[in-house]
Enzyme design. Structure first.
Site, PDB file in Angstrom:
ATOM      1  N   PRO A 229       0.829  -1.210   0.000  1.00  0.00           N
ATOM      2  CA  PRO A 229       0.000   0.000   0.000  1.00  0.00           C
ATOM      3  C   PRO A 229       0.860   1.255   0.000  1.00  0.00           C
ATOM      4  O   PRO A 229       2.055   1.207   0.312  1.00  0.00           O
ATOM      5  CB  PRO A 229      -0.792  -0.132   1.304  1.00  0.00           C
ATOM      6  CG  PRO A 229       0.120  -0.893   2.213  1.00  0.00           C
ATOM      7  CD  PRO A 229       0.880  -1.855   1.328  1.00  0.00           C
ATOM      8  N   GLU A 231       2.552   4.561   1.284  1.00  0.00           N
ATOM      9  CA  GLU A 231       3.096   4.839   2.616  1.00  0.00           C
ATOM     10  C   GLU A 231       2.241   5.832   3.394  1.00  0.00           C
ATOM     11  O   GLU A 231       2.264   5.837   4.627  1.00  0.00           O
ATOM     12  CB  GLU A 231       4.531   5.377   2.503  1.00  0.00           C
ATOM     13  CG  GLU A 231       4.688   6.613   1.647  1.00  0.00           C
ATOM     14  CD  GLU A 231       4.876   6.309   0.166  1.00  0.00           C
ATOM     15  OE1 GLU A 231       5.147   7.264  -0.579  1.00  0.00           O
ATOM     16  OE2 GLU A 231       4.741   5.138  -0.242  1.00  0.00           O
ATOM     17  N   SER A 285       1.428   6.971 -10.632  1.00  0.00           N
ATOM     18  CA  SER A 285       1.896   7.918 -11.639  1.00  0.00           C
ATOM     19  C   SER A 285       2.452   7.198 -12.862  1.00  0.00           C
ATOM     20  O   SER A 285       2.929   6.064 -12.787  1.00  0.00           O
ATOM     21  CB  SER A 285       2.980   8.827 -11.054  1.00  0.00           C
ATOM     22  OG  SER A 285       4.182   8.103 -10.856  1.00  0.00           O
ATOM     23  N   GLU A 306      -2.732   1.345 -14.234  1.00  0.00           N
ATOM     24  CA  GLU A 306      -3.698   2.449 -14.266  1.00  0.00           C
ATOM     25  C   GLU A 306      -2.923   3.669 -13.813  1.00  0.00           C
ATOM     26  O   GLU A 306      -2.629   3.834 -12.634  1.00  0.00           O
ATOM     27  CB  GLU A 306      -4.889   2.140 -13.353  1.00  0.00           C
ATOM     28  CG  GLU A 306      -6.073   3.070 -13.584  1.00  0.00           C
ATOM     29  CD  GLU A 306      -6.087   4.225 -12.607  1.00  0.00           C
ATOM     30  OE1 GLU A 306      -5.679   5.334 -13.029  1.00  0.00           O
ATOM     31  OE2 GLU A 306      -6.486   4.038 -11.459  1.00  0.00           O
ATOM     32  N   CYS A 340      -7.610  10.221 -10.256  1.00  0.00           N
ATOM     33  CA  CYS A 340      -6.980  10.129 -11.575  1.00  0.00           C
ATOM     34  C   CYS A 340      -7.947  10.454 -12.701  1.00  0.00           C
ATOM     35  O   CYS A 340      -7.524  10.715 -13.826  1.00  0.00           O
ATOM     36  CB  CYS A 340      -6.380   8.740 -11.773  1.00  0.00           C
ATOM     37  SG  CYS A 340      -7.559   7.412 -11.488  1.00  0.00           S
ATOM     38  N   SER A 498     -17.396   6.065 -12.703  1.00  0.00           N
ATOM     39  CA  SER A 498     -16.857   4.814 -12.168  1.00  0.00           C
ATOM     40  C   SER A 498     -17.969   3.914 -11.640  1.00  0.00           C
ATOM     41  O   SER A 498     -18.889   4.371 -10.959  1.00  0.00           O
ATOM     42  CB  SER A 498     -15.857   5.103 -11.047  1.00  0.00           C
ATOM     43  OG  SER A 498     -14.764   5.845 -11.530  1.00  0.00           O
TER      44      SER A 498
END
Length: 535
Positions: A229, A231, A285, A306, A340, A498
């Site tokens: 995951p 940080e 990113s 993604e 995003c 989404s």
């Protein structure tokens, strides 16, 4: 005053006391009352009840490997982005822990792949049920570590849980094929088999949903996972591990290795280059995605990516202004602009430009409220850290220096260093940073255009293509623009797109593969052709 009963009883001594509502601070040898108020602006110091009463089992600080909670040699702090206060100290895994997690996942895969689809489905459903039962606690964890408004955090938990529900159903729908060949004595079969161990690397902006969207598909297919995951938000991943264990997910099937920003590069490289890993799934990113693709190339691993976006939001003259503004608000300011698929640049046709900008500014002033995510009525929480604020600030200053006009907002918010005012700019031109650099913050730059062709050219000039939105009442134009936009997802007269049932992903440098939907499970399956002769 509310006290942190959950902290007193959980035995997790590394947890800090500055969760909202907490009045205890850990020290060597035990917990003592806090000596004074937490640092930061008065409005952000303490929200009594924010996490008081949280289920002790859900607040974990160790890694979860092979079904066991394991400490690491070091720890790293996780901070509340609203106040800057330390939330707790979490196991800082390194290469050794990463390799151990991969080994545990591989050993579990040899057993998990043989579990029937029906049983995998049942276990995923139990995990989903536990998420729903614990949705309030899970939402509060998200708000504490990411700053997201509590209402949005509740929405994320439901969205996250629905992926487990969806893939629990898809687990029983993995079908193969029988192909009749030209030879009468042969039959061809196509089998779908789990690919193996998947390395899953997730972002901070949706710390729960980005895990279940990947892990739900992987487990349904018969794969096992190692999750690293972000940080900034490890607590959500660890809470999911606890619920997975309670649901009966076998040891080693779901593993979590949190690590600090300092160790992230080497841990990511370790799990992505390990020969026992067959699949990499990453959300983050584009720059980091390219690095992971390089790691994957050395052993030709399957990848799902993604990555970044630069979503255009186009408003044509035929659009309904009120509908377009409502869509712009939903698309731009969810999670304070830190998604995003957030609209990054608003392209508005000349004939409707002034009316749209005026209505958009009024809606922002009326409906957006900046504050701590635990405070009722907050719609805009903090950005994840000061670096994110500096990026927004840099884009605003750059635009203004080149002729843009600040309609509303434009500067840091008085609440603290991680807060920025929701900002609307007009007179924006394509030479400004905000038009070709993903913002990830509450900035809405408006570009005026004249023709449909001009808008499409501006939108498609980006080297990324995740999502795009446009508003129009012209049916012919709707079909043209939807087909011409170089993105993986298009919202037509809709700002929120989404859904677990629909494929999520982009084109160009926005990524590879699709998540969610009936297609999501295919990312974790291999096709095997079997030729059966002598019939």
């Amino acid at each position: 005053m509310a006290t942190c009963i959950w902290l007193r009883s959980c035995g997790a001594r590394r947890l800090g006391s500055t969760f909202p509502g907490c009045r205890l601070r850990p020290r060597a040898g035990g917990l003592v009352p806090a000596s004074g108020p937490a640092p930061g602006p008065a409005q952000l110091r303490c929200y009594a009840g924010g996490l008081a009463g949280l289920s002790a089992a859900l607040l974990r600080t160790d890694s979860f490997v092979g079904g066991r909670w394991l400490p690491a040699a070091a720890t790293f702090p996780v901070q509340d982005p609203a106040s800057g206060a330390a939330l707790g100290m979490v196991a800082d895994c390194g290469v050794r822990e990463a390799r151990a997690a991969v080994r545990a996942a591989y050993e579990a895969f040899c057993r998990w792949r043989e579990v029937s689809a029906k049983e995998r489905s049942s276990l995923l459903r139990k995990w989903y049920n536990l998420m729903i039962q614990n949705k309030d606690d899970l939402a509060r964890i998200i708000t504490a570590e990411s700053g997201k408004p509590l209402k949005e955090a509740h929405g994320e938990i439901l969205y996250s849980a629905f992926f487990l529900e969806w893939f629990s159903e898809e687990a029983r729908r993995v079908y193969g094929d029988i192909i009749y060949t030209p030879a009468k004595d042969r039959r061809a079969l196509v089998l779908k088999q789990p690919i193996g161990v998947a390395a899953v690397i997730t972002p901070w902006n949706f710390p729960s949903a980005m895990i279940t969207r990947k892990v739900g598909a992987a487990l349904a297919a018969g794969c096992t996972v190692v999750v690293k995951p972000a940080e900034d938000t490890p607590f959500s991943a660890l809470a999911l591990a606890e619920l997975a264990s309670q649901a009966g997910i076998p040891s080693g099937v779901y593993n979590v290795i949190p690590c600090s920003r300092k160790n992230a590069k080497e841990v990511g490289e370790a799990i992505c280059t390990d020969p026992l890993v067959s699949k990499i799934s990453f959300t983050g990113s584009t720059t980091t995605g390219k690095i992971l693709l390089h790691h994957a190339a050395n052993s030709v691993k399957r990848v799902s990516m993604e990555l970044g976006g630069l979503a255009p939001f186009i408003v044509f003259d035929s659009a309904n202004v009120d509908q377009a503004v409502a869509g712009a608000m939903a698309s731009k300011f969810r999670n304070t602009g830190q998604t995003c698929v957030c609209s990054n640049q608003f392209l508005v046709q000349r004939g409707i430009h002034d009316a749209f900008v005026k209505a958009f500014a009024e809606a922002m002033k009326k409906n957006l409220r900046v504050g701590n995510g635990f405070e009722e009525g907050t719609t805009q929480g903090p950005l994840i850290n000061e670096k994110a604020v500096e990026k927004v600030e840099k884009q605003v200053n750059d635009a203004v220096s080149k002729g843009a006009t600040v309609v509303t907002g434009g500067k840091r918010h008085q609440l603290g260093k991680n807060f920025f005012e929701p900002t609307l700019l007009c007179n924006v031109t394509q030479d400004m940073l905000c038009t070709h650099e993903e913002t990830f913050g509450p900035l809405a730059p408006v570009i005026k255009f004249d023709t449909e062709e001009e808008a499409i050219a501006i939108a498609n000039a980006a080297d990324v293509g995740l999502a795009g939105y446009f508003y129009s009442q012209d049916p012919a134009q709707i079909w043209r623009v939807a087909e011409q936009l170089e993105v993986g997802m298009v919202g037509v007269n809709e700002g929120l797109i989404s859904s677990v049932e629909c494929p999520f992903g982009g084109v160009k440098q926005s990524g590879l593969g699709r998540e969610g939907s009936k297609y999501g499970i295919d990312e974790y399956l291999e096709l095997k052709y079997v030729c059966y002769g002598g019939l």
